[in-house]
Design an enzyme around this catalytic site. Structure first.
Site, mmCIF file in Angstrom:
data_model
loop_
_atom_site.group_PDB
_atom_site.id
_atom_site.type_symbol
_atom_site.label_atom_id
_atom_site.label_comp_id
_atom_site.label_asym_id
_atom_site.label_seq_id
_atom_site.Cartn_x
_atom_site.Cartn_y
_atom_site.Cartn_z
ATOM 1 N N HIS A 21 -10.510 30.321 34.880
ATOM 2 C CA HIS A 21 -11.817 29.669 34.949
ATOM 3 C C HIS A 21 -11.685 28.380 35.752
ATOM 4 O O HIS A 21 -10.596 28.025 36.221
ATOM 5 C CB HIS A 21 -12.374 29.396 33.552
ATOM 6 N N ASP A 80 -8.095 21.397 34.719
ATOM 7 C CA ASP A 80 -6.683 21.550 34.365
ATOM 8 C C ASP A 80 -6.157 22.943 34.669
ATOM 9 O O ASP A 80 -4.956 23.197 34.531
ATOM 10 C CB ASP A 80 -6.449 21.196 32.887
ATOM 11 N N HIS A 81 -7.036 23.844 35.109
ATOM 12 C CA HIS A 81 -6.620 25.203 35.442
ATOM 13 C C HIS A 81 -6.762 25.526 36.931
ATOM 14 O O HIS A 81 -6.408 26.631 37.349
ATOM 15 C CB HIS A 81 -7.438 26.219 34.644
ATOM 16 N N HIS A 120 -15.606 31.173 26.219
ATOM 17 C CA HIS A 120 -15.424 29.776 26.599
ATOM 18 C C HIS A 120 -16.759 29.261 27.146
ATOM 19 O O HIS A 120 -17.590 30.064 27.591
ATOM 20 C CB HIS A 120 -14.315 29.672 27.648
ATOM 21 N N ASP A 178 -8.069 29.465 27.880
ATOM 22 C CA ASP A 178 -9.113 28.855 27.069
ATOM 23 C C ASP A 178 -10.142 29.856 26.531
ATOM 24 O O ASP A 178 -10.898 30.461 27.291
ATOM 25 C CB ASP A 178 -9.847 27.796 27.898
ATOM 26 N N HIS A 226 -0.453 25.153 26.502
ATOM 27 C CA HIS A 226 -1.754 24.480 26.627
ATOM 28 C C HIS A 226 -2.019 23.595 25.409
ATOM 29 O O HIS A 226 -3.000 23.733 24.690
ATOM 30 C CB HIS A 226 -2.865 25.526 26.791
#
Length: 304
Positions: A63, A67-68, A141, A208, A266
């Site tokens: 996604h 942070d990804h 999410h 997530d 994570h």
């Protein structure tokens, strides 16, 4: 020789720490390199890990939270800087196509590498090849997010002693595999007589998400499951509110799905003691359990 391992490039969640970089996970799968969720600093973490940009064959984003994905610009530019000769396939949620375009062209550079964008539009198979089948499943999410599952097809392992006993060698072995039987000296030898099943390996990557059916679908029978465990069980209510898992939930998923090796990652910056995550997951899961640290190299378990 099989070369299958997970190289952990970062284990933090939204806020990196002195010890934990933003996300980043490189799965070596024979001659393939799957780079999952490169956050900020991934390119430098690759240098620390001794991973060349040419290792990457697929870029897989779950996604578009920073942070990804904020490491994408550096990775994309490095592919061209290093003149990576093979195409690199990029998978990401189709609803974030505008974000990916901005990340891909975040700064001026001379683009020479071939990056093939293949947006994900729903649950299903993304790609097939010598590596097996790459699938995606929608997660729970606040923004559109997908988990990934890599499945190697089942095959057969030939038994040399049984082949020799049956008088089969050389090109006859290929014919036997192709036809399922072979006539030797007036006797029909069936493939099942000289072989045993060789189960394919499975890898799952779950970031997530709140607990949902597709988490279990992705994790089912995985030899290696990499799964977020942002919170401890004491913050289960908060985890549900923001679409995340706890360490206990991750352990529960692994136990119910028959996972062989569980990798927790994570982690929220609020927790200085990550052994608490191990303890909570172990309440449910009694298999091999790894609390990931930056720059870890985690082997895919040997075949069943």
């Amino acid at each position: 020789m099989s070369n299958r391992e997970l190289i952990v490039l970062g284990t933090a969640s939204q806020v990196p720490t002195r010890a934990r970089n933003h996300n980043g996970y490189l799965l070596r799968w024979d001659d393939q390199g799957f780079l999952f969720d490169p956050g900020e600093g991934t390119q430098r973490q690759m240098v620390h890990s001794g991973v060349a940009a040419s290792t990457i064959t697929r870029l897989c984003l779950t996604h578009f939270h920073g942070d990804h994905c904020l490491g994408v610009p550096g990775i994309v530019q490095r592919l061209s800087l290093d003149k990576v000769p093979h195409p690199v396939h990029a998978h990401y949620p189709a609803s974030g196509a505008a974000y990916f375009h901005r990340l891909r062209y975040a700064a001026a550079f001379h683009e020479t590498a071939e990056l093939r964008e293949e947006p994900i539009t729903g649950d299903g198979v993304l790609a097939t090849g010598g590596f097996g089948t790459l699938e995606a499943r929608r997660l729970a999410h606040p923004v559109e997010a997908y988990g990934y599952r890599l499945v190697e097809p089942d095959s057969l392992r030939m038994l040399p002693d049984k082949l020799a006993e049956a008088g089969i060698s050389g090109l006859q072995v290929r014919q036997l595999r192709r036809d399922g039987h072979l006539d030797v000296d007036g006797r029909r030898v069936e493939l099942a007589e000289v072989s045993v099943p060789r189960p394919g390996q499975k890898f799952a990557f779950v970031m997530d998400t709140g607990l949902c059916e597709n988490v279990f679908t992705l994790a089912r029978d995985a030899d290696l499951l990499v799964i977020e465990s942002t919170f401890l069980d004491t913050e289960a209510e908060l985890a549900a509110q923001v679409g995340h898992l706890t360490a206990g939930q991750a352990g529960l998923v692994a136990a119910e799905c028959g996972v062989r090796k569980l990798v927790l990652t994570h982690f929220s910056q609020r927790y200085p003691d990550l052994e608490l995550f191990r303890a909570e997951a172990a309440k449910h899961f009694d298999g091999e359990l790894v609390v990931a640290a930056d720059l870890d190299r985690i082997a895919v378990p040997p075949r069943r």
